[in-house]
Design a protein around this motif. Structure first.
Motif, short mmCIF file in Angstrom:
data_model
loop_
_atom_site.label_atom_id
_atom_site.label_comp_id
_atom_site.label_asym_id
_atom_site.label_seq_id
_atom_site.Cartn_x
_atom_site.Cartn_y
_atom_site.Cartn_z
N LEU A 178 -38.61 -46.96 47.12
CA LEU A 178 -37.72 -46.96 48.28
C LEU A 178 -38.29 -47.86 49.38
O LEU A 178 -37.55 -48.62 50.03
N ALA A 179 -39.60 -47.78 49.60
CA ALA A 179 -40.23 -48.59 50.63
C ALA A 179 -40.11 -50.08 50.31
O ALA A 179 -39.90 -50.91 51.20
N TRP A 180 -40.25 -50.41 49.03
CA TRP A 180 -40.14 -51.82 48.61
C TRP A 180 -38.77 -52.38 48.93
O TRP A 180 -38.63 -53.56 49.23
N GLU A 181 -37.76 -51.53 48.89
CA GLU A 181 -36.39 -51.95 49.23
C GLU A 181 -36.10 -51.76 50.71
O GLU A 181 -34.95 -51.87 51.15
N GLU A 182 -37.13 -51.45 51.49
CA GLU A 182 -37.03 -51.26 52.94
C GLU A 182 -36.04 -50.15 53.30
O GLU A 182 -35.28 -50.26 54.26
N ILE A 183 -36.07 -49.08 52.52
CA ILE A 183 -35.23 -47.92 52.78
C ILE A 183 -36.07 -46.87 53.48
O ILE A 183 -37.06 -46.37 52.92
N ASN A 184 -35.72 -46.55 54.72
CA ASN A 184 -36.47 -45.57 55.48
C ASN A 184 -36.07 -44.16 55.07
O ASN A 184 -34.89 -43.87 54.87
N VAL A 185 -37.06 -43.28 54.94
CA VAL A 185 -36.81 -41.89 54.56
C VAL A 185 -37.02 -41.01 55.78
O VAL A 185 -38.09 -41.00 56.38
N ASN A 186 -35.98 -40.25 56.15
CA ASN A 186 -36.07 -39.34 57.30
C ASN A 186 -36.77 -38.03 56.95
O ASN A 186 -37.54 -37.50 57.73
N GLU A 187 -36.46 -37.52 55.76
CA GLU A 187 -37.05 -36.26 55.32
C GLU A 187 -37.34 -36.33 53.82
O GLU A 187 -36.57 -36.93 53.07
N ILE A 188 -38.45 -35.72 53.40
CA ILE A 188 -38.75 -35.53 51.98
C ILE A 188 -38.87 -34.03 51.74
O ILE A 188 -39.65 -33.36 52.41
N ILE A 189 -38.07 -33.54 50.81
CA ILE A 189 -38.03 -32.10 50.53
C ILE A 189 -38.37 -31.91 49.05
O ILE A 189 -37.74 -32.50 48.18
N SER A 190 -39.37 -31.09 48.78
CA SER A 190 -39.80 -30.89 47.40
C SER A 190 -39.83 -29.41 47.06
O SER A 190 -40.37 -28.60 47.81
N THR A 191 -39.23 -29.05 45.92
CA THR A 191 -39.29 -27.69 45.39
C THR A 191 -39.78 -27.76 43.95
O THR A 191 -40.22 -28.82 43.50
N MET A 192 -39.70 -26.67 43.23
CA MET A 192 -40.24 -26.63 41.86
C MET A 192 -39.63 -27.70 40.95
O MET A 192 -40.35 -28.37 40.21
N ASN A 193 -38.32 -27.88 41.02
CA ASN A 193 -37.66 -28.82 40.11
C ASN A 193 -36.77 -29.83 40.82
O ASN A 193 -35.98 -30.52 40.18
N GLU A 194 -36.88 -29.92 42.14
CA GLU A 194 -36.04 -30.84 42.89
C GLU A 194 -36.87 -31.66 43.88
O GLU A 194 -37.82 -31.17 44.45
N LEU A 195 -36.46 -32.91 44.04
CA LEU A 195 -37.05 -33.80 45.02
C LEU A 195 -35.91 -34.43 45.79
O LEU A 195 -35.06 -35.11 45.21
N THR A 196 -35.87 -34.19 47.10
CA THR A 196 -34.74 -34.64 47.92
C THR A 196 -35.21 -35.59 49.00
O THR A 196 -36.22 -35.35 49.67
N PHE A 197 -34.46 -36.67 49.18
CA PHE A 197 -34.71 -37.62 50.24
C PHE A 197 -33.51 -37.63 51.18
O PHE A 197 -32.38 -37.82 50.74
N VAL A 198 -33.75 -37.44 52.46
CA VAL A 198 -32.70 -37.54 53.47
C VAL A 198 -32.82 -38.92 54.10
O VAL A 198 -33.87 -39.27 54.67
N ILE A 199 -31.76 -39.72 53.97
CA ILE A 199 -31.80 -41.11 54.42
C ILE A 199 -30.52 -41.45 55.17
O ILE A 199 -29.57 -40.68 55.19
N ARG A 200 -30.49 -42.61 55.76
CA ARG A 200 -29.29 -43.07 56.47
C ARG A 200 -28.19 -43.38 55.46
O ARG A 200 -28.45 -43.88 54.37
N ARG A 201 -26.95 -43.11 55.85
CA ARG A 201 -25.82 -43.33 54.96
C ARG A 201 -25.73 -44.79 54.51
O ARG A 201 -25.41 -45.09 53.36
N GLU A 202 -26.06 -45.71 55.41
CA GLU A 202 -25.95 -47.13 55.09
C GLU A 202 -26.91 -47.55 53.97
O GLU A 202 -26.70 -48.57 53.32
N ASP A 203 -27.95 -46.76 53.75
CA ASP A 203 -28.92 -47.07 52.69
C ASP A 203 -28.66 -46.29 51.41
O ASP A 203 -29.39 -46.46 50.42
N SER A 204 -27.63 -45.45 51.41
CA SER A 204 -27.46 -44.48 50.32
C SER A 204 -27.22 -45.13 48.96
O SER A 204 -27.80 -44.69 47.96
#
Length: 218
Positions: A178-204
């Protein structure tokens, strides 16, 4: 006094973008060596030949390339889920906000497809939720010290069927791509089987493409 090799590694490690350039072989060793020569000499404690810096860069590049090629094939399957219209609020952690969190869980209905994540830090609290609840959440946190607000966000969740938690490097690899594509991550959420990134809609859409293949295809 630090060795030339360690000095070069420390400088490169400050800029993770260089990892990709070194692995792909698209960085000019001589030009980069010239740009970091003063810093290397400061860390090393005396004058350093440019050729020694180039050699240290080349060796570190080989080390990174070897790690990249030897990285084991991830035996993980995953699907990507996207939730739009996410709002994010960061607040100062306090006794009063801790007492209000239970109310928020009663307000938002994840079972109906709504999004809610609460991240507790030592000094801050981060709330990410479906934007339709913005008014009631704002009312609930009245009087709290708000550090930052942002709307028009998207939550991209990777839902794994393999042993995500016990597989090293997954989060790093995703963030690196994501960083290589210059996509900024607002939040990183990790659970047992899920990894979630909260990002700007324009980068989705760009982020969706990156995450779709970041483990070599899925």
């Amino acid at each position: 006094m630090e060795s030339v090799s360690n000095s070069v590694k420390r400088i490169i490690d400050r800029t993770p973008f260089l990892y990709e350039m070194l692995i792909q072989g698209i960085l000019s060793y001589s030009n980069y060596a010239a740009s970091i020569k003063p810093t290397v000499e400061e860390l090393h404690g005396k004058e350093v030949k440019s050729s020694a810096i180039v050699m240290a860069i080349r060796r570190y590049a080989d080390e990174l390339r070897k790690k990249d090629t030897e990285q084991k094939s991830y035996e993980l399957r995953y699907e990507i889920m996207m939730k739009t219209n996410i709002y994010d609020i960061n607040l100062v952690r306090s006794d009063t906000i801790m007492g209000k969190l239970g109310e928020l869980y009663n307000l938002v209905s994840p079972s109906s497809g709504d999004f809610l994540n609460v991240t507790l830090g030592s000094h801050e609290v981060s709330l990410s939720f479906s934007e339709k609840y913005r008014e009631v959440v704002e009312k609930s946190i009245q009087g709290e010290a708000v550090l930052h607000r942002m709307g028009d966000l998207v939550a991209l969740s990777l839902v794994f069927s393999g042993d995500f938690m016990s597989t090293p490097g997954i989060v790093y690899e995703a963030v690196r791509k994501l960083a290589w594509e210059e996509i900024n991550v607002n939040e990183i959420i990790s659970t047992m089987n899920e990894l979630t990134f909260v990002i700007r809609r324009e980068d989705s859409m760009d982020a969706f493409t990156v995450l779709q293949s970041f483990l070599g295809g899925s």
